[in-house]
Design a protein around this motif. Structure first.
Motif, PDB file in Angstrom:
ATOM      1  N   LEU A  97      28.186 -10.175  -7.639  1.00 17.00           N
ATOM      2  CA  LEU A  97      26.823 -10.663  -9.009  1.00 17.00           C
ATOM      3  C   LEU A  97      27.570 -11.102 -10.276  1.00 17.00           C
ATOM      4  CD1 LEU A  97      24.107 -10.842  -9.954  1.00 17.00           C
ATOM      5  CD2 LEU A  97      24.686  -8.681 -10.466  1.00 17.00           C
ATOM      6  N   LYS A  98      28.887 -10.059 -10.280  1.00 18.48           N
ATOM      7  CA  LYS A  98      29.557 -10.216 -11.571  1.00 18.48           C
ATOM      8  C   LYS A  98      29.839 -11.400 -11.321  1.00 18.48           C
ATOM      9  CE  LYS A  98      29.796  -5.980 -13.309  1.00 18.48           C
ATOM     10  NZ  LYS A  98      30.185  -4.626 -13.618  1.00 18.48           N
ATOM     11  N   GLY A  99      30.848 -11.911 -10.482  1.00 20.84           N
ATOM     12  CA  GLY A  99      31.967 -13.319  -9.932  1.00 20.84           C
ATOM     13  C   GLY A  99      30.718 -14.266  -9.988  1.00 20.84           C
ATOM     14  N   LEU A 100      29.918 -14.181  -9.478  1.00 24.34           N
ATOM     15  CA  LEU A 100      28.493 -15.323  -9.499  1.00 24.34           C
ATOM     16  C   LEU A 100      28.444 -15.718 -10.802  1.00 24.34           C
ATOM     17  CD1 LEU A 100      26.959 -16.908  -7.408  1.00 24.34           C
ATOM     18  CD2 LEU A 100      25.088 -15.377  -8.124  1.00 24.34           C
ATOM     19  N   ALA A 101      28.095 -14.593 -11.747  1.00 23.94           N
ATOM     20  CA  ALA A 101      27.681 -14.653 -13.096  1.00 23.94           C
ATOM     21  C   ALA A 101      28.850 -15.366 -13.368  1.00 23.94           C
ATOM     22  CB  ALA A 101      26.892 -13.651 -13.563  1.00 23.94           C
ATOM     23  N   ALA A 102      30.139 -15.180 -13.923  1.00 26.22           N
ATOM     24  CA  ALA A 102      30.479 -15.330 -14.285  1.00 26.22           C
ATOM     25  C   ALA A 102      31.265 -17.800 -13.975  1.00 26.22           C
ATOM     26  CB  ALA A 102      31.869 -14.762 -13.891  1.00 26.22           C
ATOM     27  N   ASP A 103      31.142 -17.272 -12.685  1.00 26.95           N
ATOM     28  CA  ASP A 103      31.443 -18.766 -12.504  1.00 26.95           C
ATOM     29  C   ASP A 103      30.235 -19.744 -12.519  1.00 26.95           C
ATOM     30  OD1 ASP A 103      33.649 -18.378 -11.076  1.00 26.95           O
ATOM     31  OD2 ASP A 103      32.440 -18.535  -8.501  1.00 26.95           O
ATOM     32  N   GLU A 163      25.425 -26.547  -4.174  1.00 31.15           N
ATOM     33  CA  GLU A 163      26.598 -25.361  -4.745  1.00 31.15           C
ATOM     34  C   GLU A 163      25.554 -24.044  -5.073  1.00 31.15           C
ATOM     35  OE1 GLU A 163      30.692 -25.777  -6.532  1.00 31.15           O
ATOM     36  OE2 GLU A 163      29.755 -27.266  -5.926  1.00 31.15           O
ATOM     37  N   PHE A 164      25.252 -24.131  -5.702  1.00 24.07           N
ATOM     38  CA  PHE A 164      25.035 -22.833  -6.232  1.00 24.07           C
ATOM     39  C   PHE A 164      24.262 -22.001  -5.415  1.00 24.07           C
ATOM     40  CE2 PHE A 164      21.560 -19.670  -8.558  1.00 24.07           C
ATOM     41  CZ  PHE A 164      21.996 -19.156  -8.939  1.00 24.07           C
ATOM     42  N   LEU A 165      23.587 -22.642  -4.428  1.00 21.83           N
ATOM     43  CA  LEU A 165      22.282 -21.794  -3.883  1.00 21.83           C
ATOM     44  C   LEU A 165      23.369 -21.336  -2.467  1.00 21.83           C
ATOM     45  CD1 LEU A 165      19.017 -24.174  -3.460  1.00 21.83           C
ATOM     46  CD2 LEU A 165      19.097 -21.783  -4.174  1.00 21.83           C
ATOM     47  N   ARG A 166      24.590 -22.224  -2.030  1.00 23.09           N
ATOM     48  CA  ARG A 166      25.466 -21.886  -0.944  1.00 23.09           C
ATOM     49  C   ARG A 166      26.227 -20.814  -0.976  1.00 23.09           C
ATOM     50  NH1 ARG A 166      27.225 -26.890  -1.159  1.00 23.09           N
ATOM     51  NH2 ARG A 166      25.613 -27.080   0.360  1.00 23.09           N
ATOM     52  N   ALA A 167      26.866 -20.398  -3.120  1.00 20.39           N
ATOM     53  CA  ALA A 167      27.346 -19.243  -3.248  1.00 20.39           C
ATOM     54  C   ALA A 167      26.318 -18.293  -3.141  1.00 20.39           C
ATOM     55  CB  ALA A 167      28.084 -20.144  -4.444  1.00 20.39           C
TER      56      ALA A 167
END
Length: 240
Positions: A97-103, A163-167
């Motif tokens: 979650l934190k990595g996704l939010a940062a990216d 791309e966001f959904l894929r992540a």
């Protein structure tokens, strides 16, 4: 003319794990599922069973995760009583979650306690890649910190929204397969898009089952451009 921007709040979508998953999202449905029937227009030859049933009048909705439709379906064909469970003991998903939010430059809010019929912790946040577009992410844990539900949404006018959904679908829960999940999403999204464009009601995909989790994609008119909602939730039975 200024159009109000929809904000599919995570608190409204992921109310609590004790509530039915489909019921959580139903609050967003500016649902026109019965529009064909009320207008007297017959369903098209390519309409899903949901829309065909709407023309015939109210039908009882199915129950249980095993009755989840295997085709892109409107609300009345999606089970009403599917509830989430812990994905895996000891799995929090916090790093993901934190990595996704940062990216994706998503600002996460402070964790809050939900006090409905089954207390839980939740956190969520959002980003606005452009003035009228939005990414959103949310998660729910049980009180011991184990992840139950993970949610992402994106307006279809947001740059790189696919791309966001894929992540998001690459959530690293035990038993996950990021490549298989991405392939599933690439397969079901065009089907959901096509059904939504044709039927003009919120459309939900078939499930992806992996380990103790299930994943679905939903698209609805929750923003002027359309909004895609992706949810991964724990189940009480394991499927490989």
């Amino acid at each position: 003319m200024h159009l109000p921007r929809h904000r599919p709040r995570y608190a409204a979508v992921l109310v609590v794990a004790a509530l039915a998953l489909t019921g959580c999202s139903a609050g967003h449905d500016t649902d026109r599922a019965s529009s064909s029937a009320s207008s007297g227009t017959p369903p098209t030859a390519h309409a899903s069973p949901s829309v065909a049933a709407a023309a015939a009048g109210p039908q009882p909705r199915p129950t249980g995760i095993d009755n989840w439709p295997t085709y892109p379906a409107a609300k009345q064909d999606v089970p009403t009583d599917v509830k989430s469970a812990v994905m895996a003991k000891g799995y929090t998903g916090q790093s993901f979650l934190k990595g996704l939010a940062a990216d994706w430059h998503i600002t996460l809010r402070k964790r809050q306690k939900l006090t409905f019929s089954e207390p839980a912790w939740q956190v969520g946040g959002e980003a606005h890649p452009t003035k009228d577009s939005e990414f959103e992410v949310a998660a729910i844990w049980d009180l011991s910190g184990d992840l139950r539900q993970f949610y992402c949404s994106a307006t279809a006018n947001a740059p790189r929204y696919e791309e966001f959904l894929r992540a998001c679908v690459g959530l690293d829960h035990p038993g996950s397969d990021a490549k298989a999940a991405a392939a599933w999403l690439d397969g079901v999204k065009p089907q959901v898009d096509k059904a939504f464009a044709r039927e003009k009601v919120p459309i939900t995909s078939p499930l992806l089952r992996s380990g103790n989790t299930a994943t679905y994609l939903r698209k609805g008119a929750y923003s002027p451009s359309g909004t895609c909602q992706l949810e991964i939730f724990g189940t009480s039975d394991a499927k490989n």
